[in-house]
Design a protein around this motif. Sequence first.
Motif, PDB file in Angstrom:
ATOM      1  N   LEU A 228      68.732 -46.659 110.374  1.00 21.63           N
ATOM      2  CA  LEU A 228      69.633 -46.925 109.266  1.00 21.63           C
ATOM      3  C   LEU A 228      70.432 -48.210 109.439  1.00 21.63           C
ATOM      4  CD1 LEU A 228      70.942 -45.984 106.624  1.00 21.63           C
ATOM      5  CD2 LEU A 228      72.531 -44.598 108.004  1.00 21.63           C
ATOM      6  N   CYS A 229      70.936 -48.474 110.625  1.00 23.15           N
ATOM      7  CA  CYS A 229      71.774 -49.657 110.824  1.00 23.15           C
ATOM      8  C   CYS A 229      71.012 -50.962 110.543  1.00 23.15           C
ATOM      9  CB  CYS A 229      72.380 -49.656 112.222  1.00 23.15           C
ATOM     10  SG  CYS A 229      73.632 -48.369 112.455  1.00 23.15           S
ATOM     11  N   PRO A 230      69.792 -51.157 111.057  1.00 25.42           N
ATOM     12  CA  PRO A 230      69.046 -52.354 110.677  1.00 25.42           C
ATOM     13  C   PRO A 230      68.754 -52.421 109.179  1.00 25.42           C
ATOM     14  CG  PRO A 230      68.099 -51.373 112.650  1.00 25.42           C
ATOM     15  CD  PRO A 230      69.097 -50.399 112.125  1.00 25.42           C
ATOM     16  N   LEU A 231      68.504 -51.270 108.556  1.00 23.71           N
ATOM     17  CA  LEU A 231      68.243 -51.245 107.116  1.00 23.71           C
ATOM     18  C   LEU A 231      69.463 -51.713 106.340  1.00 23.71           C
ATOM     19  CD1 LEU A 231      66.104 -50.394 104.972  1.00 23.71           C
ATOM     20  CD2 LEU A 231      67.248 -48.168 104.912  1.00 23.71           C
ATOM     21  N   LEU A 232      70.637 -51.262 106.726  1.00 20.62           N
ATOM     22  CA  LEU A 232      71.867 -51.732 106.083  1.00 20.62           C
ATOM     23  C   LEU A 232      71.997 -53.248 106.210  1.00 20.62           C
ATOM     24  CD1 LEU A 232      74.233 -48.906 107.376  1.00 20.62           C
ATOM     25  CD2 LEU A 232      73.764 -49.379 104.973  1.00 20.62           C
ATOM     26  N   GLY A 233      71.709 -53.760 107.388  1.00 19.51           N
ATOM     27  CA  GLY A 233      71.845 -55.194 107.614  1.00 19.51           C
ATOM     28  C   GLY A 233      70.879 -56.054 106.825  1.00 19.51           C
ATOM     29  N   GLN A 234      69.825 -55.451 106.291  1.00 18.83           N
ATOM     30  CA  GLN A 234      68.837 -56.187 105.499  1.00 18.83           C
ATOM     31  C   GLN A 234      69.208 -56.293 104.025  1.00 18.83           C
ATOM     32  OE1 GLN A 234      65.276 -53.930 106.261  1.00 18.83           O
ATOM     33  NE2 GLN A 234      65.382 -54.313 108.465  1.00 18.83           N
ATOM     34  N   HIS A 235      70.347 -55.728 103.634  1.00 22.27           N
ATOM     35  CA  HIS A 235      70.725 -55.687 102.224  1.00 22.27           C
ATOM     36  C   HIS A 235      72.063 -56.383 101.986  1.00 22.27           C
ATOM     37  CE1 HIS A 235      67.573 -52.652 102.386  1.00 22.27           C
ATOM     38  NE2 HIS A 235      67.450 -52.813 101.089  1.00 22.27           N
ATOM     39  N   ASP A 236      72.285 -56.744 100.715  1.00 24.67           N
ATOM     40  CA  ASP A 236      73.536 -57.411 100.331  1.00 24.67           C
ATOM     41  C   ASP A 236      74.628 -56.416  99.998  1.00 24.67           C
ATOM     42  OD1 ASP A 236      72.252 -59.987 100.406  1.00 24.67           O
ATOM     43  OD2 ASP A 236      71.375 -59.530  98.444  1.00 24.67           O
ATOM     44  N   GLY A 237      74.234 -55.241  99.498  1.00 27.38           N
ATOM     45  CA  GLY A 237      75.220 -54.265  99.067  1.00 27.38           C
ATOM     46  C   GLY A 237      74.703 -52.854  99.194  1.00 27.38           C
ATOM     47  N   LEU A 238      75.645 -51.909  99.223  1.00 30.42           N
ATOM     48  CA  LEU A 238      75.331 -50.491  99.406  1.00 30.42           C
ATOM     49  C   LEU A 238      76.102 -49.664  98.396  1.00 30.42           C
ATOM     50  CD1 LEU A 238      74.327 -47.964 101.060  1.00 30.42           C
ATOM     51  CD2 LEU A 238      76.417 -48.230 102.425  1.00 30.42           C
ATOM     52  N   LEU A 239      75.389 -48.747  97.735  1.00 30.22           N
ATOM     53  CA  LEU A 239      76.011 -47.698  96.940  1.00 30.22           C
ATOM     54  C   LEU A 239      75.677 -46.383  97.636  1.00 30.22           C
ATOM     55  CD1 LEU A 239      77.561 -46.788  94.414  1.00 30.22           C
ATOM     56  CD2 LEU A 239      75.373 -46.691  93.197  1.00 30.22           C
ATOM     57  N   ASP A 240      76.691 -45.749  98.235  1.00 33.37           N
ATOM     58  CA  ASP A 240      76.494 -44.547  99.036  1.00 33.37           C
ATOM     59  C   ASP A 240      77.019 -43.354  98.239  1.00 33.37           C
ATOM     60  OD1 ASP A 240      75.791 -43.031 101.239  1.00 33.37           O
ATOM     61  OD2 ASP A 240      77.655 -43.421 102.324  1.00 33.37           O
ATOM     62  N   LEU A 241      76.139 -42.395  97.946  1.00 35.18           N
ATOM     63  CA  LEU A 241      76.453 -41.311  97.020  1.00 35.18           C
ATOM     64  C   LEU A 241      76.767 -40.023  97.783  1.00 35.18           C
ATOM     65  CD1 LEU A 241      73.575 -42.160  94.548  1.00 35.18           C
ATOM     66  CD2 LEU A 241      76.006 -42.679  94.251  1.00 35.18           C
TER      67      LEU A 241
ATOM     68  N   MET B 202      78.139 -51.424 106.844  1.00 32.20           N
ATOM     69  CA  MET B 202      77.598 -52.410 105.914  1.00 32.20           C
ATOM     70  C   MET B 202      78.517 -53.629 105.817  1.00 32.20           C
ATOM     71  SD  MET B 202      75.034 -52.959 103.896  1.00 32.20           S
ATOM     72  CE  MET B 202      74.630 -54.228 102.712  1.00 32.20           C
ATOM     73  N   ARG B 203      79.819 -53.388 105.720  1.00 27.77           N
ATOM     74  CA  ARG B 203      80.756 -54.515 105.630  1.00 27.77           C
ATOM     75  C   ARG B 203      80.759 -55.330 106.921  1.00 27.77           C
ATOM     76  NH1 ARG B 203      84.277 -50.180 103.537  1.00 27.77           N
ATOM     77  NH2 ARG B 203      83.799 -50.072 101.302  1.00 27.77           N
ATOM     78  N   SER B 204      80.517 -54.681 108.050  1.00 28.74           N
ATOM     79  CA  SER B 204      80.503 -55.414 109.321  1.00 28.74           C
ATOM     80  C   SER B 204      79.331 -56.379 109.397  1.00 28.74           C
ATOM     81  CB  SER B 204      80.455 -54.439 110.506  1.00 28.74           C
ATOM     82  OG  SER B 204      79.152 -53.886 110.680  1.00 28.74           O
ATOM     83  N   THR B 205      78.298 -56.170 108.571  1.00 28.84           N
ATOM     84  CA  THR B 205      77.149 -57.074 108.551  1.00 28.84           C
ATOM     85  C   THR B 205      77.326 -58.202 107.531  1.00 28.84           C
ATOM     86  OG1 THR B 205      75.861 -55.902 106.842  1.00 28.84           O
ATOM     87  CG2 THR B 205      75.679 -55.096 109.114  1.00 28.84           C
ATOM     88  N   GLY B 206      78.450 -58.217 106.816  1.00 29.22           N
ATOM     89  CA  GLY B 206      78.714 -59.241 105.809  1.00 29.22           C
ATOM     90  C   GLY B 206      78.471 -58.783 104.388  1.00 29.22           C
ATOM     91  N   GLY B 207      78.034 -57.544 104.187  1.00 34.35           N
ATOM     92  CA  GLY B 207      77.751 -57.039 102.853  1.00 34.35           C
ATOM     93  C   GLY B 207      78.951 -56.359 102.213  1.00 34.35           C
TER      94      GLY B 207
END
Length: 326
Positions: free
Chosen positions: A101-114, A199-204
């Motif tokens: 999950l952590c690498p996947l988060l880092g590959q994206h610009d934004g996250l919507l977590d439901l 996610m925010r720690s990766t810049g997103g």
Amino acid sequence: MSSPPTHLRIHQFAGLRPGPRLLVTGAVHGNEVHGTRAMAEIIRQLDAGELVLRRGTLTLVPVVNPLAYRLDRREGDRNLNRNLRPPAVVHDFEDRIARVLCPLLGQHDGLLDLHSFQGQGPAFAMIGPRNNDGDLEPFSQEATESAVAAALGVGRIVEGWLSTYALGLQRRQQREHDGSRRAALTSDPHYGVGTTEYMRSTGGWAITLECGQHLDPAGPEVARRAILRTLVLLGMLDDGAVEPHRPAQPPELLQLYEVIDREDAGDSFEREWASFDAVAQGQRIGTRASGEAVLAPSGGRIVFPNVKSPPGTEWFYLARPSDRRL
């Protein structure tokens, strides 16, 4: 018991024109499935051509914690949405998820977590800090998070998660614990970090949408509309894909300022609280097993009251009006 799950199911739709990279996640807690059901419908609509991805990349993970989902409970071995980071050594099932999950988060610009919640109450969104270069949670995506949160269709938006959690951790670290892994995790300075914080720690940027009570039949539709409105706002879907959110008044903005742990299984609430019930300064919220009253330090609202919280974990939060402007 059967062997634990061995994979995550990830659905990705890659537009043929460049654009934002959005990740949508559900069932980070296994019994919170409004997002899971909403994503099933979004996938069907995309496959059927009822929705057309115009640009960018949409990644959907309907069940982030398949073990907890299979068991129909919040956690598998532990709470995945606390102390989230790639582990050097794998201790439990959630550590295995974190490695993916952590690498996947880092590959994206934004996250919507439901998500959804235990008590009764309306859907609401949680956003990150204001732009800052501090040590706790440096951030520069306040404008994007504000825009997305305002478009989701909820009447209430909450900020202040990590700073409030840090205060609770300081108190937790001062108490003796039983030496268990759970106790060690809950007193770890990293324990407040979950999907959005990582996610925010990766810049997103990242938004948590609490879609209502776990069993609210309206929850999946709240989640589905939120996904579509986010995609429209980002220019990934055409405007006509979903009715836009046009509120009669701006959403209420609240800031978390306190978290109270349950210290003993005998700690009890004064009454059945729902998220965002109003509390007055000095009002009794609950009673400790010792008979000590738990009183509200100031006026505001109670958030995430949880009658099922284990001792040593969060029992409820308190919030008050925020001066933030979206």
